[in-house]
Design an enzyme around this catalytic site. Sequence first.
Site, PDB file in Angstrom:
ATOM      1  N   CYS A   1       9.113  -1.183  -2.420  1.00 26.99           N
ATOM      2  CA  CYS A   1       9.054  -0.010  -3.294  1.00 26.99           C
ATOM      3  C   CYS A   1      10.236   0.135  -4.240  1.00 26.99           C
ATOM      4  O   CYS A   1      10.079   0.507  -5.393  1.00 26.99           O
ATOM      5  CB  CYS A   1       8.926   1.239  -2.429  1.00 26.99           C
ATOM      6  SG  CYS A   1      10.078   1.255  -1.050  1.00 26.99           S
TER       7      CYS A   1
ATOM      8  N   GLU B   1       7.777   9.993   0.258  1.00 30.91           N
ATOM      9  CA  GLU B   1       8.580   8.842  -0.178  1.00 30.91           C
ATOM     10  C   GLU B   1       7.606   7.915  -0.898  1.00 30.91           C
ATOM     11  O   GLU B   1       6.706   7.365  -0.269  1.00 30.91           O
ATOM     12  CB  GLU B   1       9.192   8.113   1.030  1.00 30.91           C
ATOM     13  CG  GLU B   1       9.831   9.010   2.095  1.00 30.91           C
ATOM     14  CD  GLU B   1      10.962   9.851   1.572  1.00 30.91           C
ATOM     15  OE1 GLU B   1      11.576   9.477   0.548  1.00 30.91           O
ATOM     16  OE2 GLU B   1      11.229  10.916   2.166  1.00 30.91           O
TER      17      GLU B   1
HETATM   18  P1  NAD Z   1      -1.279   4.402  -0.709  1.00 32.51           P
HETATM   19  O1  NAD Z   1      -0.719   5.606  -1.340  1.00 32.51           O
HETATM   20  O2  NAD Z   1      -2.537   3.839  -1.240  1.00 32.51           O
HETATM   21  O3  NAD Z   1      -1.561   4.681   0.860  1.00 32.51           O
HETATM   22  C1  NAD Z   1      -0.550   5.127   1.719  1.00 32.51           C
HETATM   23  C2  NAD Z   1      -1.183   5.747   2.960  1.00 32.51           C
HETATM   24  O4  NAD Z   1      -1.902   6.915   2.549  1.00 32.51           O
HETATM   25  C3  NAD Z   1      -2.201   4.858   3.673  1.00 32.51           C
HETATM   26  O5  NAD Z   1      -2.084   5.024   5.068  1.00 32.51           O
HETATM   27  C4  NAD Z   1      -3.521   5.409   3.192  1.00 32.51           C
HETATM   28  O6  NAD Z   1      -4.583   5.159   4.082  1.00 32.51           O
HETATM   29  C5  NAD Z   1      -3.204   6.881   3.107  1.00 32.51           C
HETATM   30  N1  NAD Z   1      -4.107   7.673   2.253  1.00 32.51           N
HETATM   31  C6  NAD Z   1      -4.773   7.281   1.145  1.00 32.51           C
HETATM   32  N2  NAD Z   1      -5.513   8.299   0.659  1.00 32.51           N
HETATM   33  C7  NAD Z   1      -5.307   9.369   1.461  1.00 32.51           C
HETATM   34  C8  NAD Z   1      -5.771  10.705   1.480  1.00 32.51           C
HETATM   35  N3  NAD Z   1      -6.641  11.168   0.576  1.00 32.51           N
HETATM   36  N4  NAD Z   1      -5.342  11.530   2.455  1.00 32.51           N
HETATM   37  C9  NAD Z   1      -4.460  11.097   3.393  1.00 32.51           C
HETATM   38  N5  NAD Z   1      -4.000   9.822   3.445  1.00 32.51           N
HETATM   39  C10 NAD Z   1      -4.400   8.967   2.479  1.00 32.51           C
HETATM   40  O7  NAD Z   1      -0.100   3.338  -0.707  1.00 32.51           O
HETATM   41  P2  NAD Z   1      -0.151   1.824  -0.269  1.00 32.51           P
HETATM   42  O8  NAD Z   1      -0.883   1.040  -1.300  1.00 32.51           O
HETATM   43  O9  NAD Z   1      -0.564   1.729   1.154  1.00 32.51           O
HETATM   44  O10 NAD Z   1       1.414   1.451  -0.290  1.00 32.51           O
HETATM   45  C11 NAD Z   1       2.102   1.048  -1.410  1.00 32.51           C
HETATM   46  C12 NAD Z   1       2.826   2.204  -2.058  1.00 32.51           C
HETATM   47  O11 NAD Z   1       3.778   2.767  -1.143  1.00 32.51           O
HETATM   48  C13 NAD Z   1       3.656   1.759  -3.249  1.00 32.51           C
HETATM   49  O12 NAD Z   1       3.575   2.721  -4.267  1.00 32.51           O
HETATM   50  C14 NAD Z   1       5.065   1.678  -2.679  1.00 32.51           C
HETATM   51  O13 NAD Z   1       6.081   1.719  -3.638  1.00 32.51           O
HETATM   52  C15 NAD Z   1       5.061   2.877  -1.781  1.00 32.51           C
HETATM   53  N6  NAD Z   1       6.142   2.812  -0.779  1.00 32.51           N
HETATM   54  C16 NAD Z   1       7.192   3.686  -0.884  1.00 32.51           C
HETATM   55  C17 NAD Z   1       8.243   3.622   0.019  1.00 32.51           C
HETATM   56  C18 NAD Z   1       9.421   4.555  -0.043  1.00 32.51           C
HETATM   57  O14 NAD Z   1      10.182   4.597   0.920  1.00 32.51           O
HETATM   58  N7  NAD Z   1       9.616   5.282  -1.112  1.00 32.51           N
HETATM   59  C19 NAD Z   1       8.205   2.665   1.048  1.00 32.51           C
HETATM   60  C20 NAD Z   1       7.120   1.793   1.110  1.00 32.51           C
HETATM   61  C21 NAD Z   1       6.077   1.889   0.193  1.00 32.51           C
END
Ligand code: NAD
Length: 517
Positions: A317, A283
């Site tokens: 998001c 997501e």
């Molecule tokens: P991000 O992708 O930077 O991180 C998300 C999670 O992934 C964090 O826990 C992070 O530590 C982890 N992560 C990062 N690199 C990783 C790797 N190599 N391996 C495994 N895990 C890893 O996102 P963010 O900045 O925390 O959140 C914002 C983003 O989330 C925005 O793009 C937002 O739109 C999206 N979002 C989507 C939804 C949805 O339901 N579609 C809901 C909320 C947020």
Amino acid sequence: MSTANSEIRSLSARQFERPQKFKDFCHNDGQPLGGLIHATEVSGTMNATFQTIDPGSHEVLATVCEMGAAEVDAAVRGAQAAYEQGANCWRDKPVDEKISVIMKLVELCERDRDVLLACEIFDGGKVSELAEGDFDQIRACAEYFCEVAKRIPLGDSSALEVGPGVQGYSFREPWGVVAGIIPWNYPSVLTSWFIFPALLAGNCVLIKPAEDTPLSALYIGKLAEEAGFPPGVINVLPGRGELTGQFIAEHPGVRYISFTGSPGVGQHILRTCDRHGTRMKREMGGNGSAIVLADADPLEVARKIGRYTNQHFGQTCCTIHRVFVDQKIADDFIDAQRDFFSSLKIGYQANEGTELGAVINSTQQDRILSAQKQTVALGGQALLSGGTAEVEGKSGYYLKPALFQTTPDVNCNPSEVFHAFATICPVSDADQALALANQSPYGLGASVWTKDLDRGVAIAKKFRDGTCQINCHNQIAYGLPYGGQGISGGPGAGVNCEETFTDYTQVKAIYLSQYDA
Ligand code: NAD
């Protein structure tokens, strides 16, 4: 011409003080908060800690231990044992028993509502009006999936005669150990959306909270122990994505990953999962659009759209960042939207009346500032140019809202900008608006604004997005799928619907022939 309805305001803060129980939890008797593995708080073999801060004041809230490969491995092994070992293992526990302990956890969350609100407000930088709405999702989500779990049986389907003397049937079972990788913007909501369907389907879970907001998952993990979850059923593994998250993605014992976050990180983890044969649902981010038709009241709709755009200061998001407005009402709409954004009260997120608080971290602040410049470089005309903001007595990551006017031939807003940020493009008609809205590679949330509901529905169905709305946006309900198209989503049915529950299970085909040798 009607006048703008000033009652339509952005979500705002009431004064909120840190409860003593939250302070005690963060202080943890002077020790860093450990990960929670098999009902034990562990500091981790990497000997590494990180600080989680209040983004509105830069104050350190807590020091947290980072979990390494050894802790991920221990958590997977413990979860696997809790899943399948013993007569009363989690997999085999009757649904009613699972429901009973899950609802006990919900009650404990409600007992400690102020602590969880404090996690959202101080760790996540949220205003109370939004944090309170988020908190209510814990019960709503649990109750919805408890009902789903009662309705959808696991195990054997009825058998078919598939050949002479051969019967066939399907067998549905949980994956086993599943991991939820959670972003920082809605920590308690997204933790709930992950754990309740996953646990009710019979899995044991690893929660990997975002490094910016680890507190709510760690607190829920502690409450889970008090609620009576058997050790190993719920584990919490704080740490950086590229370390702790990557160790989880690479562990062969993790059978399924539910990822919520940015498209780039989701695509990276998917490639890792593919190498290891781990299934994954994703997501991801959006760059939501709104189409405003000529029959809409430009002043009223401009304020409503402004309210949605600024939900969690634009760090939501699915919300609106691209507006396509019929040119017949564009001037009035643009004036009203500029008024709305320029009058947002910028301030500390826990102070009365704040509508626009600090963004989560310095990386986000830099990204947003550079996106504001980039929009102009790509041809956007600044209506409000953004930039940094000052809040007296607070040294948080504060930014001013940004609003740009654009034309159909100028694509100056190609990527998700997580702030009170939007482009407004006057268009000649709905067809042109739809074509522009659907040009984006994202596809999470879109809306159309009109008095003509039939026309609105017809247009809404033509968005490529997973959630299409008429005269509203950011609505999410249990029973309806919430998922993205394009780069906003991945395999799986989205969240919050019956198929979400079945995503947390696998199906096998069983063929049975008589032994007639
Ligand atoms: P991000 O992708 O930077 O991180 C998300 C999670 O992934 C964090 O826990 C992070 O530590 C982890 N992560 C990062 N690199 C990783 C790797 N190599 N391996 C495994 N895990 C890893 O996102 P963010 O900045 O925390 O959140 C914002 C983003 O989330 C925005 O793009 C937002 O739109 C999206 N979002 C989507 C939804 C949805 O339901 N579609 C809901 C909320 C947020």
